[in-house]
Scaffold this active site. Structure first.
Site, PDB file in Angstrom:
ATOM      1  N   LYS A 243      -8.440 -37.672  -1.511  1.00  0.00           N
ATOM      2  CA  LYS A 243      -7.127 -38.051  -2.058  1.00  0.00           C
ATOM      3  C   LYS A 243      -6.378 -36.843  -2.605  1.00  0.00           C
ATOM      4  CE  LYS A 243      -8.351 -42.748  -3.091  1.00  0.00           C
ATOM      5  NZ  LYS A 243      -9.127 -43.530  -4.013  1.00  0.00           N
TER       6      LYS A 243
ATOM      7  N   THR B 240     -30.321 -29.959   4.363  1.00  0.00           N
ATOM      8  CA  THR B 240     -30.063 -30.779   3.174  1.00  0.00           C
ATOM      9  C   THR B 240     -30.198 -32.262   3.569  1.00  0.00           C
ATOM     10  OG1 THR B 240     -27.707 -31.060   3.582  1.00  0.00           O
ATOM     11  CG2 THR B 240     -28.377 -29.084   2.367  1.00  0.00           C
TER      12      THR B 240
ATOM     13  N   ASP C 242     -18.271 -32.129  -1.669  1.00  0.00           N
ATOM     14  CA  ASP C 242     -17.446 -33.353  -1.657  1.00  0.00           C
ATOM     15  C   ASP C 242     -16.061 -33.026  -1.101  1.00  0.00           C
ATOM     16  OD1 ASP C 242     -19.302 -35.148  -3.099  1.00  0.00           O
ATOM     17  OD2 ASP C 242     -19.002 -33.732  -4.734  1.00  0.00           O
TER      18      ASP C 242
HETATM   19  C1  LIG Z   1     -21.544 -34.430  -0.899  1.00  0.00           C
HETATM   20  S1  LIG Z   1     -22.829 -33.938  -1.955  1.00  0.00           S
HETATM   21  C2  LIG Z   1     -23.849 -32.915  -0.904  1.00  0.00           C
HETATM   22  C3  LIG Z   1     -25.219 -32.694  -1.489  1.00  0.00           C
HETATM   23  C4  LIG Z   1     -26.084 -31.672  -0.705  1.00  0.00           C
HETATM   24  N1  LIG Z   1     -25.449 -30.368  -0.632  1.00  0.00           N
HETATM   25  C5  LIG Z   1     -26.414 -32.164   0.679  1.00  0.00           C
HETATM   26  O1  LIG Z   1     -25.896 -31.571   1.650  1.00  0.00           O
HETATM   27  O2  LIG Z   1     -27.192 -33.118   0.798  1.00  0.00           O
HETATM   28  C6  LIG Z   1     -22.025 -32.715  -2.983  1.00  0.00           C
HETATM   29  C7  LIG Z   1     -22.845 -32.353  -4.216  1.00  0.00           C
HETATM   30  O3  LIG Z   1     -22.172 -31.325  -4.944  1.00  0.00           O
HETATM   31  C8  LIG Z   1     -22.265 -31.613  -6.338  1.00  0.00           C
HETATM   32  N2  LIG Z   1     -21.137 -30.927  -7.005  1.00  0.00           N
HETATM   33  C9  LIG Z   1     -19.834 -31.232  -6.894  1.00  0.00           C
HETATM   34  N3  LIG Z   1     -19.085 -30.369  -7.611  1.00  0.00           N
HETATM   35  C10 LIG Z   1     -19.949 -29.495  -8.187  1.00  0.00           C
HETATM   36  C11 LIG Z   1     -19.787 -28.379  -9.054  1.00  0.00           C
HETATM   37  N4  LIG Z   1     -18.580 -28.004  -9.470  1.00  0.00           N
HETATM   38  N5  LIG Z   1     -20.890 -27.715  -9.452  1.00  0.00           N
HETATM   39  C12 LIG Z   1     -22.129 -28.098  -9.035  1.00  0.00           C
HETATM   40  N6  LIG Z   1     -22.336 -29.158  -8.219  1.00  0.00           N
HETATM   41  C13 LIG Z   1     -21.265 -29.838  -7.791  1.00  0.00           C
HETATM   42  C14 LIG Z   1     -22.187 -33.127  -6.388  1.00  0.00           C
HETATM   43  O4  LIG Z   1     -22.688 -33.673  -7.601  1.00  0.00           O
HETATM   44  C15 LIG Z   1     -23.025 -33.523  -5.181  1.00  0.00           C
HETATM   45  O5  LIG Z   1     -24.391 -33.656  -5.487  1.00  0.00           O
END
Ligand SMILES: C[S@@+](CC[C@H](N)C(=O)[O-])C[C@H]1O[C@@H](n2cnc3c(N)ncnc32)[C@H](O)[C@@H]1O
Length: 220
Positions: A131, A196, A127
């Site tokens: 912001k 992914t 992510d």
């Molecule tokens: C933008 S999505 C991308 C999902 C996947 N990697 C893809 O490329 O389709 C980012 C993912 O990271 C997870 N995430 C964010 N912070 C995390 C953390 N501290 N530990 C584990 N997962 C996390 C979120 O819940 C989300 O599913």
């Protein structure tokens, strides 16, 4: 129209790693400090271990657990709904080499992953937290990068992808001074096209994708 069969929690259980929550309820003290996991106990045998952080809906793990059956894959995802969704998809394939942990990867790395025990760490499309007030939530902090360097075996690989140019550049700035890691050319690591969910979508949309490969330096 075909309906997908929903598996019970009991059927998903073999794929779920039982990790205590990173934060205990107020006033509750852990009975003993968390110990690093032994991969041979988690997976039942010793094979190279790869960790995917933030696996979302689990498309990457679903592909690589089949195409590379001799590696062990641990997925870490903080959102329970995604963990259950991915576990459902994986359980239908019945692989022996995948486990999923529902937890905060930063906490998990610093508390449950032994030094020099992992062959590859993948972080794909984290992510971006645009912001300013959300900056602290960004995954790729200096502390997390240091932990990635600590858990990799010498010669192990850190594999990073994002579609956000700014985030890519910031991550390169954070990775640069990390003494345990060295940048490698893009050709140093390939993956038979495993993607992914985000990567699939972004490639269809024609967005640029930025990729970095780092290796763990030898201790000598
Ligand atoms: C933008 S999505 C991308 C999902 C996947 N990697 C893809 O490329 O389709 C980012 C993912 O990271 C997870 N995430 C964010 N912070 C995390 C953390 N501290 N530990 C584990 N997962 C996390 C979120 O819940 C989300 O599913």
């Amino acid at each position: 129209m075909t309906r997908s069969v929903r598996l019970s929690l009991e059927q998903l259980q073999p794929y779920l790693l039982d990790v205590p929550p990173p934060r205990l309820p107020p006033g509750q003290v852990p009975s003993e400090p968390p110990q690093p996991l032994r991969w041979s106990e988690v997976f039942g045998s010793d094979q190279p271990v790869e960790i995917e952080v933030g696996f979302g809906k689990g498309a990457f793990l679903t592909q690589v657990c089949q195409s590379r059956p001799t590696a062990h894959f641990l997925g870490i995802e903080i959102e329970r709904k995604y963990v259950l969704m991915a576990a459902g998809r994986i359980a239908k394939l019945a692989p022996k080499n995948v486990r999923l942990a529902c937890t905060d990867a930063k906490w998990f790395f610093s508390n449950r992953v032994a030094s020099s025990s992992v062959d590859v760490v993948h972080v794909f499309f984290p992510d971006p937290w645009w912001k300013n007030r959300h900056k602290k939530r960004k995954l790729m902090s200096p502390d997390f990068v240091a932990d990635i360097g600590r858990v990799l075996k010498p010669g192990g690989i850190f594999h990073f992808k994002t579609d956000v140019k700014d985030y890519f550049e910031q991550t390169q700035i954070v990775l640069g001074p990390e003494p345990t890691l060295r940048e490698e050319p893009d050709s140093a690591y390939g993956l038979d096209g495993a993607m992914t969910n985000f990567e699939r979508k972004y490639r269809i949309e024609g967005r640029p994708i930025y990729r970095a490969i780092y290796s763990k330096r030898d201790a000598s």
